[in-house]
Design a protein around this motif. Structure first.
Motif, short mmCIF file in Angstrom:
data_model
loop_
_atom_site.label_atom_id
_atom_site.label_comp_id
_atom_site.label_asym_id
_atom_site.label_seq_id
_atom_site.Cartn_x
_atom_site.Cartn_y
_atom_site.Cartn_z
N PRO A 151 -18.11 24.33 -8.75
CA PRO A 151 -17.10 24.09 -9.79
C PRO A 151 -17.74 24.09 -11.18
N PRO A 152 -16.94 24.13 -12.23
CA PRO A 152 -17.49 23.90 -13.58
C PRO A 152 -18.19 22.55 -13.62
N MET A 153 -19.26 22.44 -14.38
CA MET A 153 -20.05 21.21 -14.37
C MET A 153 -19.25 20.00 -14.84
N ASP A 154 -18.30 20.20 -15.74
CA ASP A 154 -17.48 19.08 -16.22
C ASP A 154 -16.32 18.77 -15.29
N GLY A 155 -16.05 19.66 -14.33
CA GLY A 155 -14.91 19.49 -13.45
C GLY A 155 -13.89 20.59 -13.68
N GLU A 158 -7.99 22.26 -14.82
CA GLU A 158 -6.64 21.73 -14.57
C GLU A 158 -6.67 20.24 -14.25
N LEU A 159 -7.70 19.79 -13.54
CA LEU A 159 -7.81 18.38 -13.20
C LEU A 159 -8.17 17.56 -14.43
N ARG A 160 -9.03 18.07 -15.27
CA ARG A 160 -9.36 17.38 -16.52
C ARG A 160 -8.14 17.27 -17.42
N GLU A 161 -7.33 18.33 -17.44
CA GLU A 161 -6.09 18.29 -18.24
C GLU A 161 -5.13 17.24 -17.69
N TRP A 162 -5.04 17.12 -16.37
CA TRP A 162 -4.15 16.13 -15.77
C TRP A 162 -4.58 14.71 -16.14
N PHE A 163 -5.87 14.44 -16.06
CA PHE A 163 -6.36 13.11 -16.44
C PHE A 163 -6.14 12.87 -17.94
N ILE A 178 -15.14 14.96 -14.85
CA ILE A 178 -14.73 14.52 -13.51
C ILE A 178 -15.94 13.90 -12.83
N THR A 179 -15.76 12.70 -12.29
CA THR A 179 -16.85 11.96 -11.66
C THR A 179 -16.47 11.53 -10.24
N ALA A 180 -17.47 11.09 -9.50
CA ALA A 180 -17.26 10.74 -8.08
C ALA A 180 -16.93 9.27 -7.93
N GLY A 181 -15.75 8.86 -8.41
CA GLY A 181 -15.32 7.48 -8.26
C GLY A 181 -15.65 6.64 -9.48
N GLY A 182 -14.89 5.55 -9.65
CA GLY A 182 -15.07 4.70 -10.82
C GLY A 182 -16.44 4.05 -10.90
N GLN A 183 -17.01 3.69 -9.75
CA GLN A 183 -18.33 3.06 -9.75
C GLN A 183 -19.38 4.00 -10.33
N SER A 184 -19.30 5.27 -9.94
CA SER A 184 -20.22 6.27 -10.48
C SER A 184 -20.02 6.46 -11.97
N ARG A 353 -16.23 20.70 -5.10
CA ARG A 353 -15.02 21.41 -5.51
C ARG A 353 -13.85 21.21 -4.55
N PRO A 354 -14.06 21.22 -3.22
CA PRO A 354 -12.90 21.02 -2.34
C PRO A 354 -12.18 19.71 -2.60
#
Length: 482
Positions: A151-155, A158-163, A178-184, A353-354
């Motif tokens: 995936p793009p390094m930032d995520g 479309e998902l970044r736009e949604w957030f 885009i990160t892997a959970g709030g803790q991360s 990415r999945p």
């Protein structure tokens, strides 16, 4: 019966019957197990896979399942005593030793023993999770062209736009990672914003996982008290002046553990105080999607009212879905974004990415708003059940605030109560609760408990859990104050 429970029950039954077979002996066929236990072939397959993972069963394609032979003795245990010297030596040169106490985090992650009611959980019970919608989303995502590409390094854009739309204000997709959970995301933010040895201002009480992150990074958490209207601005200003801190971490909406919402008049004050101190505000917006049905309109994230880049915003899908659906966003404006991006890339490269594609499929489906509405109704019902049961059965436990969002209640225990003794008595009575001590970075003003109403199967379990807690309180009553 829930599929997950069926698998565990069948595995238990098969495990108890293994002594009927000699090592290498063949177990009944999958078809025979399906007919005998009246479960699906998938349940049988998963139960056998569980026993295989435990080393109790060997499965051979086309031949069936067989009892495993005795395990061979493992290699001799080495001598790791040298590590005590190495780890202690590291601490002597550190301004703040980075010894991490994860007990405050593990208490809401570890599964309780069988038969114990889970009033200490930090996630939705499987019956409240959108399992079918997540499975369908993951299935559709896996069929998307390029779903398994890098995936793009930032995520995904479309998902970044949604957030970004969810955060509001002038926040754009270009300012979202885009990160892997709030803790991360919190880990990345604290590492980016403060050097080892620096103070970081935190709400008191606050989320133990954040305190663990700070200490693991060699930071010094400095408490700033909160009340039912959130952090106290005058004390926040005092703390900035006294410490020279450049970071304040807060949860303005349904704060963990108090459930407080930062009052409207305090929002601008907090941002102004931080801006005057030349400091960042890390906004952990962790349960915005776990609002209760009777909450009314929610205040916007602090980040939506911040044109100057004071706020580093963290939000996640995990709490409203599943602990394994680890997709979150980290939003910031200005030069700090590049530092956040660099640390994110070094630490994790990117979120698979999945999983990002599945998140897009989920939040874009008609099932998503239906799920949020259903959870809002159920959480209100569960909160009201727990509140009423506590007031009836344990009126001596003070409940200063009933939140309209989140998944727990914060209770003050009678003066003189021994938290540890109550925790042990509760487990003996068959209920797991969360102690208050790990939520304080300094000495707590009193003993507390946090009770979750989201991790149990039903309101009946809430009522029974409170009854068991009453039994525990009665057991240690002689050690409590008046």
């Amino acid at each position: 019966m829930h599929e997950r429970s069926s698998v565990g029950d069948l595995a238990d039954r098969l495990r108890s019957e293994l002594d009927r077979y000699s090592p290498g002996g063949k177990l009944p066929s999958s078809r025979a197990l399906v007919e005998r236990f009246r479960v699906s072939p998938v349940t049988v397959s998963r139960a056998l896979a569980q026993l295989s993972a435990e080393g109790l069963v060997v499965t051979r394609p086309g031949a069936g399942a067989f009892r495993a032979g005795p395990r061979e003795a493992g290699p001799a245990v080495g001598d790791t005593s040298w590590q005590e010297v190495a780890l202690s030596a590291d601490a002597t040169s550190e301004l703040v030793p980075r010894t991490v106490d994860a007990s405050g985090v593990l208490v809401s992650l570890a599964a309780p023993p069988p038969g114990v009611i889970e009033l200490n959980g930090g996630y939705l019970h499987p019956s409240l999770q959108p399992e079918r919608a997540m499975a369908a989303a993951l299935s559709r995502a896996g069929r998307r062209p390029g779903a398994w590409a890098r995936p793009p390094m930032d995520g995904l854009l479309e998902l970044r736009e949604w957030f970004a739309r969810g955060i509001g204000g002038a926040v754009t997709a270009a300012e979202v990672l885009i990160t892997a959970g709030g803790q991360s995301a919190l880990t990345t933010a604290l590492r980016a914003l403060a050097p080892p040895g620096a103070p970081v201002l935190v709400e008191s009480p606050t989320y133990p996982g954040m305190l663990a992150i700070a200490r693991a990074a060699g930071l010094r958490p400095v408490p700033v008290p909160v009340d039912r209207d959130g952090v106290k601005p005058e004390l926040l200003a005092d703390a900035f002046r006294a410490t020279g801190a450049r970071v304040f971490v807060c949860q303005p909406l349904f704060q963990n553990p108090t459930g407080a919402v930062l009052a409207p008049q305090r929002r601008g004050e907090v941002l102004g105080i931080a801006r005057a101190a030349g400091a960042f505000v890390v906004e952990d917006d962790f349960v915005r999607r776990l609002v209760h049905e009777d909450a009314g309109p929610l205040p916007r994230p602090l980040a939506s009212d911040d044109p100057d880049g004071v706020v580093v915003h963290v939000c996640s899908l995990t709490k409203a879905t599943s602990p394994s659906f680890r997709v979150s966003a980290l939003a910031a404006r200005g030069p700090v974004l590049e530092r956040l991006r660099a640390i994110q890339v070094v630490d994790t490269f990117f979120v698979p990415r999945p999983l990002q594609e599945a998140a897009l499929e989920l939040v874009g489906s008609p099932a998503w708003p239906r799920h949020l509405r259903a959870v809002a109704r159920e959480l209100r019902h569960r909160r009201d059940t727990m509140t009423a049961t506590l007031r009836l059965s344990l009126p001596e436990l003070a409940l200063p605030h009933v939140p309209s969002g989140g998944y727990h209640l914060w209770l003050r225990l009678p003066d003189g109560t021994d938290e540890r003794a109550l925790l042990s008595a509760a487990l003996r009575a068959g209920v797991a609760v969360t102690p208050g001590r790990p939520y304080f970075s300094a000495e707590p003003p009193a003993a507390h408990l946090r009770l979750s109403f989201a991790a149990v199967a039903s309101t009946a379990e809430i009522t029974e859990g409170v009854r068991r807690l009453r039994t525990a309180c009665a057991e240690i009553g002689s050690t409590a104050g008046p």
